[in-house]
Design a protein around this motif. Structure first.
Motif, PDB file in Angstrom:
ATOM      1  N   ILE A  49     -35.877 -16.375 -19.303  1.00  0.00           N
ATOM      2  CA  ILE A  49     -37.354 -16.346 -19.291  1.00  0.00           C
ATOM      3  C   ILE A  49     -37.904 -16.349 -20.714  1.00  0.00           C
ATOM      4  O   ILE A  49     -38.878 -17.030 -21.026  1.00  0.00           O
ATOM      5  CB  ILE A  49     -37.848 -15.112 -18.499  1.00  0.00           C
ATOM      6  N   PHE A  50     -37.243 -15.562 -21.599  1.00  0.00           N
ATOM      7  CA  PHE A  50     -37.764 -15.451 -22.955  1.00  0.00           C
ATOM      8  C   PHE A  50     -37.267 -16.539 -23.910  1.00  0.00           C
ATOM      9  O   PHE A  50     -37.671 -16.584 -25.058  1.00  0.00           O
ATOM     10  CB  PHE A  50     -37.443 -14.063 -23.527  1.00  0.00           C
ATOM     11  N   SER A  51     -36.374 -17.411 -23.408  1.00  0.00           N
ATOM     12  CA  SER A  51     -35.886 -18.459 -24.318  1.00  0.00           C
ATOM     13  C   SER A  51     -36.996 -19.476 -24.581  1.00  0.00           C
ATOM     14  O   SER A  51     -37.874 -19.693 -23.747  1.00  0.00           O
ATOM     15  CB  SER A  51     -34.659 -19.157 -23.717  1.00  0.00           C
ATOM     16  N   GLU A  52     -36.918 -20.104 -25.735  1.00  0.00           N
ATOM     17  CA  GLU A  52     -37.991 -21.024 -26.156  1.00  0.00           C
ATOM     18  C   GLU A  52     -38.079 -22.265 -25.265  1.00  0.00           C
ATOM     19  O   GLU A  52     -39.120 -22.862 -25.110  1.00  0.00           O
ATOM     20  CB  GLU A  52     -37.738 -21.468 -27.595  1.00  0.00           C
ATOM     21  N   ASN A  53     -36.906 -22.654 -24.704  1.00  0.00           N
ATOM     22  CA  ASN A  53     -36.876 -23.922 -23.964  1.00  0.00           C
ATOM     23  C   ASN A  53     -37.309 -23.809 -22.511  1.00  0.00           C
ATOM     24  O   ASN A  53     -37.257 -24.777 -21.775  1.00  0.00           O
ATOM     25  CB  ASN A  53     -35.451 -24.495 -23.990  1.00  0.00           C
ATOM     26  N   SER A  54     -37.688 -22.597 -22.090  1.00  0.00           N
ATOM     27  CA  SER A  54     -37.957 -22.452 -20.654  1.00  0.00           C
ATOM     28  C   SER A  54     -39.375 -22.901 -20.276  1.00  0.00           C
ATOM     29  O   SER A  54     -40.288 -22.100 -20.201  1.00  0.00           O
ATOM     30  CB  SER A  54     -37.718 -21.004 -20.221  1.00  0.00           C
ATOM     31  N   GLY A  55     -39.535 -24.201 -20.100  1.00  0.00           N
ATOM     32  CA  GLY A  55     -40.825 -24.705 -19.606  1.00  0.00           C
ATOM     33  C   GLY A  55     -40.917 -24.441 -18.113  1.00  0.00           C
ATOM     34  O   GLY A  55     -39.898 -24.185 -17.477  1.00  0.00           O
ATOM     35  N   SER A  56     -42.108 -24.493 -17.541  1.00  0.00           N
ATOM     36  CA  SER A  56     -42.216 -24.217 -16.120  1.00  0.00           C
ATOM     37  C   SER A  56     -41.922 -25.481 -15.321  1.00  0.00           C
ATOM     38  O   SER A  56     -42.746 -26.384 -15.224  1.00  0.00           O
ATOM     39  CB  SER A  56     -43.606 -23.686 -15.795  1.00  0.00           C
ATOM     40  N   LYS A  57     -40.734 -25.512 -14.775  1.00  0.00           N
ATOM     41  CA  LYS A  57     -40.296 -26.673 -13.997  1.00  0.00           C
ATOM     42  C   LYS A  57     -41.213 -26.880 -12.794  1.00  0.00           C
ATOM     43  O   LYS A  57     -41.606 -27.992 -12.480  1.00  0.00           O
ATOM     44  CB  LYS A  57     -38.852 -26.435 -13.544  1.00  0.00           C
ATOM     45  N   SER A  58     -41.555 -25.746 -12.159  1.00  0.00           N
ATOM     46  CA  SER A  58     -42.387 -25.830 -10.959  1.00  0.00           C
ATOM     47  C   SER A  58     -43.742 -26.481 -11.256  1.00  0.00           C
ATOM     48  O   SER A  58     -44.220 -27.330 -10.503  1.00  0.00           O
ATOM     49  CB  SER A  58     -42.593 -24.427 -10.397  1.00  0.00           C
ATOM     50  N   GLU A  59     -44.339 -26.085 -12.382  1.00  0.00           N
ATOM     51  CA  GLU A  59     -45.655 -26.658 -12.753  1.00  0.00           C
ATOM     52  C   GLU A  59     -45.550 -28.163 -12.969  1.00  0.00           C
ATOM     53  O   GLU A  59     -46.430 -28.921 -12.565  1.00  0.00           O
ATOM     54  CB  GLU A  59     -46.159 -26.009 -14.050  1.00  0.00           C
ATOM     55  N   VAL A  60     -44.463 -28.584 -13.618  1.00  0.00           N
ATOM     56  CA  VAL A  60     -44.307 -30.027 -13.904  1.00  0.00           C
ATOM     57  C   VAL A  60     -44.098 -30.803 -12.600  1.00  0.00           C
ATOM     58  O   VAL A  60     -44.665 -31.873 -12.413  1.00  0.00           O
ATOM     59  CB  VAL A  60     -43.131 -30.273 -14.880  1.00  0.00           C
ATOM     60  N   ILE A  61     -43.302 -30.215 -11.692  1.00  0.00           N
ATOM     61  CA  ILE A  61     -43.077 -30.893 -10.401  1.00  0.00           C
ATOM     62  C   ILE A  61     -44.404 -31.010  -9.655  1.00  0.00           C
ATOM     63  O   ILE A  61     -44.754 -32.078  -9.139  1.00  0.00           O
ATOM     64  CB  ILE A  61     -42.044 -30.116  -9.542  1.00  0.00           C
ATOM     65  N   THR A  62     -45.170 -29.903  -9.627  1.00  0.00           N
ATOM     66  CA  THR A  62     -46.457 -29.922  -8.929  1.00  0.00           C
ATOM     67  C   THR A  62     -47.369 -30.980  -9.541  1.00  0.00           C
ATOM     68  O   THR A  62     -48.044 -31.733  -8.823  1.00  0.00           O
ATOM     69  CB  THR A  62     -47.131 -28.531  -9.023  1.00  0.00           C
ATOM     70  N   LYS A  63     -47.362 -31.048 -10.876  1.00  0.00           N
ATOM     71  CA  LYS A  63     -48.219 -32.022 -11.560  1.00  0.00           C
ATOM     72  C   LYS A  63     -47.799 -33.449 -11.204  1.00  0.00           C
ATOM     73  O   LYS A  63     -48.631 -34.290 -10.858  1.00  0.00           O
ATOM     74  CB  LYS A  63     -48.132 -31.798 -13.075  1.00  0.00           C
ATOM     75  N   PHE A  64     -46.502 -33.703 -11.252  1.00  0.00           N
ATOM     76  CA  PHE A  64     -45.983 -35.042 -10.952  1.00  0.00           C
ATOM     77  C   PHE A  64     -46.391 -35.460  -9.534  1.00  0.00           C
ATOM     78  O   PHE A  64     -46.914 -36.555  -9.317  1.00  0.00           O
ATOM     79  CB  PHE A  64     -44.454 -35.032 -11.096  1.00  0.00           C
ATOM     80  N   LEU A  65     -46.167 -34.553  -8.575  1.00  0.00           N
ATOM     81  CA  LEU A  65     -46.447 -34.907  -7.171  1.00  0.00           C
ATOM     82  C   LEU A  65     -47.946 -35.015  -6.900  1.00  0.00           C
ATOM     83  O   LEU A  65     -48.387 -35.898  -6.166  1.00  0.00           O
ATOM     84  CB  LEU A  65     -45.799 -33.882  -6.227  1.00  0.00           C
TER      85      LEU A  65
END
Lengths: 281, 184
Positions: A154-170
Motif C-alpha cells: 500500500i505504501f510503495s510508490e508504484n501502487s496505483g489504484s488498479k480498480s480506478e483505472v479499470i473503472t475508468k477504462f470501462l
C-alpha cells in the motif's frame, strides 16, 4: 529424481509472493521470524501457561484458528486483488495460497517447537494442546507476514489504484458506445490513457497468465489509436445491427469483449466474488 | 437538389414521392452481372408505397465521377443515399483516401455497400485492404447477389421510405442540401 524447472518454481513461489520481489518477501519473512523468535528466546519457559483445562484450551484454540484463518483468507484475497492476474482474483486460487501460507507457517512453527519446547517435552510429537496452540501460532504467523506485505504494498510508490483505472477504462468505453458523435469530447483519449496504464500494469506483472491479456490489449489499443471516431465507436460495440457488417470489426469488438470480461473479473476480489455468489443464490 | 419543407407529406394527394438516389461505382456498370435497373425491377414490387412515397433513381457513373475529380464528385454522389461500390474501385485505383473522405462526409442515414464478388478465399485479404475506409458505421459489405437484393430492398423499404419515417427522410435530405451548399 524430482526436480523443479525454473518456471515451475517461479509459479509455486508466486503462491507466497503474489508476484512481488522474492528478495523483498524473503527479507520480510526473515525479519518477522527473527523478531518473533527473539521474543521467545528472551522469555522464560514455560512460554505460554494456560489457565484452562486441555479440552477448553483446544476448543478456544480451534475457534481462534478458524477466525484467524478467515482473516488470513481476507488478507490474501486483498493481496490478490491488487495484482493484474485474473487467477489471483479466483476464490479457489486464493484458497490454494492460504494452504501454501499455512503449510509454510506450520513448518516454521514446528521448527520453533523443536527449538524451544522439545528440550522440555522430550518428544518430537507435540501434545494435543500444543497442536492447538501451534495452529493459532501458525495462522498468526501467516497473518503477520501477509499484513507486512500488504502494508508494504500500500505504501510503495508504484501502487496505483488498479480498480480506478479499470473503472475508468470501462466507463469511458460505455460512454463512447452510448453517446452520439456530437456528444463525444475526449472519451477516446481518456480510454487510451486508462488502457495504456492497464497495459503497463499487465506487462510489468511477474505473475503468469497476464501475457495473453496484455497482448490482446496492446493490439486492440494500437488499432484503436489509429481509427476514426466512428471506427473507435464500433470497436467498443456500436456496431450496426446487420448481417452485412465487416468481419474485421466483429473481431475487434470480440477482442474488446474478451478484455472487458477479464478486467471485470479483475475488478472483484476473491472474497467479493464469494459474497456475490452467496447473494446470487 | 430540392430542400424539403418540414411538413412535406410525400403521399397522395401531394404526389411528390421522395426521389431516392442510388449511386453505383463499378467498372462494368453492373452488380454481380446484372445492371442495377433489373435488380430494382425485382425488388420494387416488395417495397411499400413504391412510386407513391418513394422512387428509386439509379446512377451508374459513380466511378467515372471519382476518377475525373474526387472532390467535385462529392457534390453529386452525396445526393444519393445508397452507394453501391464494387471493391475494385477502391483497391484498383488510387482512390482509397478519396473514398474514405467521401464516406466520412455522408450523413448518418446514407448507406454504403461495398460489393465483393471475388472467391471466398480472398475475402479476408480484400477486407484487410479495405480496412482503412470501413470506420464509418454506414459501411456494409455485400458478398452475393441475394444479399445485395435483400440489403437494397430493406434499405429502400425501411430506412429511406418516408412511409416508415417521414421526418428522418426530410432531415437527411436537408442535411445533404447543406453539405452540397457548403461545397459550392
Amino acid at each position: 529424481m524430482i526436480s523443479l524447472s525454473a518456471t515451475q518454481s517461479h509459479r509455486y513461489s508466486n503462491y507466497l509472493t503474489f508476484g512481488r520481489s522474492k528478495a523483498r518477501i524473503l527479507g520480510i519473512v526473515a525479519g518477522e521470524t527473527i523478531f518473533l523468535g527473539g521474543t521467545f528466546f528472551a522469555a522464560e519457559p514455560p512460554f505460554l501457561p494456560l489457565p484452562f483445562e486441555p479440552g477448553i484450551a483446544l476448543l478456544i484454540s480451534g475457534i481462534l484458528t478458524l477466525v484467524l484463518g478467515i482473516a488470513l483468507y481476507g488478507l490474501l484475497s486483498s493481496l490478490g486483488y491488487r495484482t493484474y492476474s485474473v487467477r489471483f482474483h479466483s476464490p479457489t486460487h486464493v484458497l490454494k495460497c492460504l494452504i501454501v501460507y499455512l503449510a509454510f507457517s506450520a513448518i516454521v512453527v514446528y521448527l520453533g517447537y523443536l527449538l524451544l519446547v522439545y528440550p522440555y517435552s522430550n518428544t518430537p510429537i507435540p501434545k494435543v494442546v500444543d497442536i492447538g496452540i501451534g495452529a493459532v501460532a501458525t495462522t498468526l504467523y501467516a497473518i503477520s507476514i501477509t499484513s507486512i506485505i500488504y502494508a508494504e504494498d500500500i505504501f510503495s510508490e508504484n501502487s496505483g489504484s488498479k480498480s480506478e483505472v479499470i473503472t475508468k477504462f470501462l466507463s469511458e468505453a460505455d460512454s463512447l458506445r452510448e453517446k452520439s458523435e456530437s456528444e463525444i469530447v475526449d472519451q477516446p483519449k481518456k480510454l487510451l490513457q486508462a488502457g495504456e496504464s492497464l497495459l503497463t500494469g499487465l506487462q510489468t506483472s511477474e505473475l503468469e497468465g497476464t501475457e495473453e491479456l496484455a497482448e490482446n490489449l496492446q493490439d486492440w489499443l494500437q488499432t484503436f489509436k489509429h481509427r476514426e471516431l466512428q471506427g473507435q465507436k464500433k470497436m467498443v460495440g456500436d456496431l450496426p445491427d446487420s448481417s452485412t457488417r465487416f468481419d474485421v470489426w466483429e473481431e475487434r469488438y470480440e477482442s474488446f469483449q474478451y478484455i472487458r470480461d477479464e478486467l471485470e473479473k479483475m475488478d472483484n476480489s476473491a472474497i467479493e466474488r464469494i459474497l456475490l455468489s452467496i447473494r446470487g443464490k | 437538389m430540392e430542400e424539403y419543407a418540414e411538413d412535406r407529406k410525400f403521399e397522395p394527394p401531394d404526389k411528390k414521392p421522395h426521389n431516392e438516389g442510388i449511386c453505383l461505382f463499378s467498372d462494368s456498370k453492373s452488380c454481380y452481372g446484372d445492371d442495377i435497373e433489373s435488380i430494382l425491377k425485382e425488388i420494387t414490387p416488395k417495397i411499400s408505397g413504391y412510386e407513391e412515397t418513394i422512387v428509386a433513381d439509379p446512377h451508374g457513373e459513380g466511378l467515372d465521377l471519382m476518377l475525373d475529380d474526387p472532390v467535385e464528385a462529392e457534390k453529386t454522389i452525396l445526393k444519393s443515399s445508397l452507394w453501391l461500390i464494387h471493391y475494385k474501385c477502391i483497391t484498383k485505383y488510387d482512390l482509397k483516401d478519396n473514398f474514405r473522405s467521401a464516406i466520412n462526409a455522408t450523413p448518418p442515414r446514407t448507406q454504403v455497400c461495398i460489393l465483393i464478388d471475388a472467391p471466398e478465399t480472398e475475402h479476408d485479404d480484400i477486407e484487410a485492404e479495405l480496412d482503412e475506409i470501413t470506420d464509418s458505421k454506414n459501411v456494409y459489405t455485400v458478398k452475393s447477389k441475394p444479399v445485395l437484393r435483400n440489403s437494397m430492398r430493406q434499405y429502400l423499404d425501411m430506412s429511406a421510405n418516408p412511409k416508415r419515417g417521414r421526418e428522418e427522410v426530410i432531415k437527411w435530405n436537408n442535411n445533404v442540401c447543406d453539405l452540397i451548399d457548403a461545397r459550392s
